[in-house]
Motif scaffolding. Structure first.
Motif, PDB file in Angstrom:
ATOM      1  N   GLU A 127     -10.210 -55.241 -78.187  1.00 58.84           N
ATOM      2  CA  GLU A 127      -9.483 -53.951 -78.584  1.00 58.84           C
ATOM      3  C   GLU A 127      -9.681 -53.137 -77.232  1.00 58.84           C
ATOM      4  O   GLU A 127     -10.506 -52.939 -76.407  1.00 58.84           O
ATOM      5  CB  GLU A 127     -10.678 -53.328 -79.457  1.00 58.84           C
ATOM      6  CG  GLU A 127     -10.550 -53.590 -80.711  1.00 58.84           C
ATOM      7  CD  GLU A 127     -11.248 -52.892 -81.604  1.00 58.84           C
ATOM      8  OE1 GLU A 127     -11.422 -51.783 -81.718  1.00 58.84           O
ATOM      9  OE2 GLU A 127     -11.854 -53.599 -82.740  1.00 58.84           O
TER      10      GLU A 127
ATOM     11  N   ARG B  27      -1.880 -56.135 -71.453  1.00 57.46           N
ATOM     12  CA  ARG B  27      -2.080 -55.790 -73.079  1.00 57.46           C
ATOM     13  C   ARG B  27      -1.794 -57.022 -73.759  1.00 57.46           C
ATOM     14  O   ARG B  27      -2.609 -57.405 -74.880  1.00 57.46           O
ATOM     15  CB  ARG B  27      -1.306 -54.619 -73.446  1.00 57.46           C
ATOM     16  CG  ARG B  27      -1.620 -53.599 -72.927  1.00 57.46           C
ATOM     17  CD  ARG B  27      -0.811 -52.114 -73.433  1.00 57.46           C
ATOM     18  NE  ARG B  27      -1.178 -50.950 -72.901  1.00 57.46           N
ATOM     19  CZ  ARG B  27      -2.283 -50.390 -73.393  1.00 57.46           C
ATOM     20  NH1 ARG B  27      -3.137 -50.876 -74.417  1.00 57.46           N
ATOM     21  NH2 ARG B  27      -2.530 -49.201 -72.626  1.00 57.46           N
TER      22      ARG B  27
ATOM     23  N   ALA C   2      -7.569 -49.378 -75.465  1.00 57.45           N
ATOM     24  CA  ALA C   2      -6.979 -47.982 -75.643  1.00 57.45           C
ATOM     25  C   ALA C   2      -5.452 -48.254 -75.818  1.00 57.45           C
ATOM     26  O   ALA C   2      -4.674 -48.832 -75.155  1.00 57.45           O
ATOM     27  CB  ALA C   2      -7.304 -47.068 -74.692  1.00 57.45           C
ATOM     28  N   GLU C   3      -5.072 -47.453 -76.636  1.00 60.68           N
ATOM     29  CA  GLU C   3      -3.484 -47.174 -76.896  1.00 60.68           C
ATOM     30  C   GLU C   3      -2.906 -46.614 -75.592  1.00 60.68           C
ATOM     31  O   GLU C   3      -3.332 -46.026 -74.926  1.00 60.68           O
ATOM     32  CB  GLU C   3      -3.351 -46.448 -78.054  1.00 60.68           C
ATOM     33  CG  GLU C   3      -3.465 -46.775 -79.476  1.00 60.68           C
ATOM     34  CD  GLU C   3      -2.768 -48.249 -79.866  1.00 60.68           C
ATOM     35  OE1 GLU C   3      -1.558 -48.214 -79.611  1.00 60.68           O
ATOM     36  OE2 GLU C   3      -3.527 -48.912 -80.361  1.00 60.68           O
TER      37      GLU C   3
ATOM     38  N   LYS D 282      -0.740 -44.340 -73.328  1.00 64.32           N
ATOM     39  CA  LYS D 282      -0.493 -42.909 -73.398  1.00 64.32           C
ATOM     40  C   LYS D 282       1.068 -42.598 -73.260  1.00 64.32           C
ATOM     41  O   LYS D 282       1.716 -42.971 -72.768  1.00 64.32           O
ATOM     42  CB  LYS D 282      -1.289 -42.091 -72.079  1.00 64.32           C
ATOM     43  CG  LYS D 282      -2.809 -42.438 -71.960  1.00 64.32           C
ATOM     44  CD  LYS D 282      -3.485 -41.647 -71.030  1.00 64.32           C
ATOM     45  CE  LYS D 282      -5.010 -41.995 -71.177  1.00 64.32           C
ATOM     46  NZ  LYS D 282      -5.560 -41.555 -70.136  1.00 64.32           N
ATOM     47  N   HIS D 283       1.313 -41.553 -74.087  1.00 65.71           N
ATOM     48  CA  HIS D 283       2.646 -41.186 -74.347  1.00 65.71           C
ATOM     49  C   HIS D 283       2.936 -39.730 -73.630  1.00 65.71           C
ATOM     50  O   HIS D 283       3.669 -38.915 -74.457  1.00 65.71           O
ATOM     51  CB  HIS D 283       3.237 -41.399 -75.707  1.00 65.71           C
ATOM     52  CG  HIS D 283       3.081 -42.824 -76.059  1.00 65.71           C
ATOM     53  ND1 HIS D 283       4.092 -43.754 -75.773  1.00 65.71           N
ATOM     54  CD2 HIS D 283       2.251 -43.313 -77.210  1.00 65.71           C
ATOM     55  CE1 HIS D 283       3.596 -44.848 -76.392  1.00 65.71           C
ATOM     56  NE2 HIS D 283       2.672 -44.556 -77.187  1.00 65.71           N
TER      57      HIS D 283
END
Length: 150
Positions: free
Chosen positions: A134, A125, A136-137, A139-140
């Motif tokens: 860019e 990252r 993907a965020e 995952k939470h």
């Protein structure tokens, strides 16, 4: 599924000597080529795949690849792209018409990890941020919370 290749040649006059001083007979040669799953054959040229990691492709590396005579060291240049073909001269199949041999073509296939450690993900990252890519965020979900407790 790969086909087994069978080939037959007749060598006229090169067989055993004839009876009572007669002419030599014919020699029949049967050749069966058994496929090798490491290689695809195209005439005298061979094709093979080398899986290369992201860091190896980006920074460059040396690796060993199989040949029909053993192993050969090749250099993966820095910045190598997926699909790049590296040619190794005279490491293919021998030609039936002469003393030449075909070439071995190594097709570079970029290996992408299916899962990363937390440290590797953070480093990747940071790399993406440094190169303005860019991504993907993170995952939470439940699984990511379990992974972070290890």
């Amino acid at each position: 599924r790969r086909l087994r290749i069978t080939w037959r040649a007749v060598l006229s006059g090169l067989g055993a000597a004839g009876l009572r001083g007669g002419p030599a007979g014919d020699c029949f040669v049967h050749v069966r080529v058994t496929p090798d799953r490491r290689f695809e054959r195209d005439g005298t040229d061979l094709h093979s795949i080398a899986e290369v990691g992201f860091a190896q492709a980006t920074l460059g590396a040396e690796m060993t690849v199989p040949t029909i005579d053993g192993e050969e060291r090749i250099t993966i240049a820095a910045g190598t792209q997926h699909g790049t073909v590296i040619r190794i001269d005279s490491q293919g199949m021998p030609s039936l018409q002469g003393r030449r041999r075909g070439h071995l073509h190594i097709h570079v296939q970029l290996r992408t990890p299916k899962s990363l450690s937390e440290d590797a993900e953070q480093a990747l990252r940071a790399f993406a941020a440094a190169t303005n890519e860019e991504v993907a965020e993170p995952k939470h979900g439940v699984l990511s919370r379990l992974r972070s407790k290890r």
